[in-house]
Design a protein around this motif. Structure first.
Motif, short mmCIF file in Angstrom:
data_model
loop_
_atom_site.label_atom_id
_atom_site.label_comp_id
_atom_site.label_asym_id
_atom_site.label_seq_id
_atom_site.Cartn_x
_atom_site.Cartn_y
_atom_site.Cartn_z
N PHE A 1 21.84 6.27 1.53
CA PHE A 1 21.97 7.23 0.70
C PHE A 1 21.69 8.61 1.45
O PHE A 1 21.16 8.80 2.65
CB PHE A 1 20.61 6.96 -0.31
N GLY A 2 21.89 9.70 0.89
CA GLY A 2 21.60 11.20 1.37
C GLY A 2 20.20 11.45 0.59
O GLY A 2 19.45 10.85 0.18
N MET A 3 20.01 13.06 0.97
CA MET A 3 18.81 13.48 0.25
C MET A 3 18.70 13.48 -1.23
O MET A 3 17.75 13.15 -1.64
CB MET A 3 18.94 15.05 0.70
N ASP A 4 19.72 13.56 -1.86
CA ASP A 4 19.78 13.47 -3.34
C ASP A 4 19.16 11.81 -3.58
O ASP A 4 18.34 11.86 -4.58
CB ASP A 4 20.94 13.69 -4.23
N ASP B 1 0.59 -1.06 0.09
CA ASP B 1 0.13 0.00 -0.02
C ASP B 1 0.81 1.21 0.06
O ASP B 1 0.37 2.25 -0.61
CB ASP B 1 -0.77 -0.22 1.21
N SER B 2 2.11 1.14 0.59
CA SER B 2 2.81 2.20 0.43
C SER B 2 4.45 1.95 0.66
O SER B 2 4.63 0.59 0.80
CB SER B 2 2.74 3.11 2.20
N VAL B 3 5.42 2.63 0.30
CA VAL B 3 6.77 2.38 0.41
C VAL B 3 7.52 3.54 0.98
O VAL B 3 7.30 4.82 0.75
CB VAL B 3 7.25 2.15 -0.77
N THR B 4 8.22 3.29 2.25
CA THR B 4 8.78 4.38 2.83
C THR B 4 10.34 4.26 2.73
O THR B 4 11.07 3.38 2.52
CB THR B 4 8.80 3.77 4.26
N VAL B 5 10.68 5.43 2.20
CA VAL B 5 12.37 5.89 1.90
C VAL B 5 12.92 6.07 3.28
O VAL B 5 12.53 7.23 3.78
CB VAL B 5 12.13 6.84 0.88
N ASP B 6 13.62 5.46 3.79
CA ASP B 6 14.46 5.68 5.04
C ASP B 6 15.66 6.45 5.13
O ASP B 6 16.79 5.84 4.76
CB ASP B 6 14.71 4.23 5.62
N LEU B 7 15.50 7.69 5.33
CA LEU B 7 16.57 8.52 5.42
C LEU B 7 17.47 8.63 6.74
O LEU B 7 18.63 8.96 6.76
CB LEU B 7 16.24 10.16 4.92
N GLN B 8 16.93 7.86 7.49
CA GLN B 8 17.81 7.84 8.94
C GLN B 8 18.77 6.57 8.97
O GLN B 8 19.95 6.80 9.11
CB GLN B 8 16.70 7.45 10.05
N HIS B 9 18.28 5.67 8.20
CA HIS B 9 19.47 4.08 8.23
C HIS B 9 19.50 3.92 6.80
O HIS B 9 20.54 3.12 6.74
CB HIS B 9 18.78 3.28 9.06
N GLY B 10 19.00 4.31 5.88
CA GLY B 10 19.23 3.84 4.53
C GLY B 10 20.59 4.52 3.94
O GLY B 10 21.24 5.42 4.56
#
Length: 267
Positions: free
Chosen positions: A49-52, A38-47
């Motif tokens: 990758f950075g903001m770009d 239903d949704s997909v979360t982009v994890d900027l805390q532990h993923g």
């Protein structure tokens, strides 16, 4: 601005199944968006990758039918605003330890006069979608992570925060905070009890309860406990499990899965 389909699912009492992206791969994010989540979360805390990278991943999720969400690395208005401007339809904020922090978080996701979000929807308003600013506050969802002793102590005040849509639990961080062992397929009793209490408090306050799970079976248990929003493992957990099972099947060495655990990519 398109409607946030999650709101209709929650209103209908349907459990929402969420995917979690920690790899810097738009191809993977797009695949998950088409996989039935239903949704997909982009994890900027532990993923990884950075903001770009997060912007590219949100673009990829948006190409499919799943609702794009993001976890911010911290309670940071600049980062939260940028993720929303990039097209996230909801923000999961880690380490919200009290009601004052929860209120600041909600304000960062809302335009004045309800909040302090700065105008500049950039990608979220590509093509000058009519009514983005007028609709954004009603469409964007706010999830405060409850994962510490202070958060548990102030739980009833956190869930009563005006404008907060839900609370989200990281069972392994919560286990560490409670002095229990993290990474178990079934959380230790004190963690399980805290998670039951969190869901009950959320529903009494009229907000939603969400959580990570170590895999599908654990996610199903959460739904049976009343959780509205579940993540049955991260992208890397799914990949590792499937790879181990495939190798084991070829070699005839059994199930080949390490089980549903934090070691396979949970939080």
């Amino acid at each position: 601005m398109r409607d946030n389909r999650l709101r209709a699912l929650f209103a209908a009492g349907e459990p929402v199944v969420n995917a979690w992206v920690s790899a810097d791969s738009p191809y993977l994010a797009e695949t998950l968006s088409y996989a039935g989540y239903d949704s997909v979360t982009v994890d900027l805390q532990h993923g990884m990758f950075g903001m770009d990278g997060a912007v590219r991943l949100l673009q990829a999720v948006s190409a499919g039918p799943a609702v794009p969400l993001a976890r911010t690395p911290a309670l940071d208005a600049a980062v939260i605003g940028k993720l929303l401007d990039a097209g996230a339809y909801g923000i999961i904020c880690p380490a919200v330890d009290d009601a004052a922090q929860a209120a600041r978080f909600v304000a960062m996701c809302r335009y004045p006069p309800a909040g302090v979000r700065s105008y500049g929807p950039a990608r979220a308003n590509l093509g000058l979608v009519p009514g983005y600013v007028e609709q954004a506050d009603a469409q964007v969802m706010t999830w405060a992570m409850v994962e510490s002793r202070p958060a548990l102590a102030d739980l009833e005040a956190i869930v009563a925060t005006p404008g907060l849509d839900g609370v989200f639990v990281g069972p392994n961080d919560l286990a560490l905070a409670l002095g229990a062992e993290p990474g178990l397929a079934v959380p230790p009793p004190e963690v399980e009890a805290a998670m039951v209490r969190i869901a009950e408090a959320a529903h009494v306050a009229g907000v939603l309860a969400g959580a990570f799970a170590s895999g599908p079976a654990a996610a199903r248990r959460l739904v049976e406990q009343g959780y509205d929003f579940v993540t049955p493992g991260t992208d890397m957990a799914i990949l590792r499990r499937a790879a181990a099972e495939g190798v084991a099947a070829v070699r005839g060495t059994g199930g080949g899965t390490a089980g549903e655990s934090a070691a396979s990519g949970g939080y």
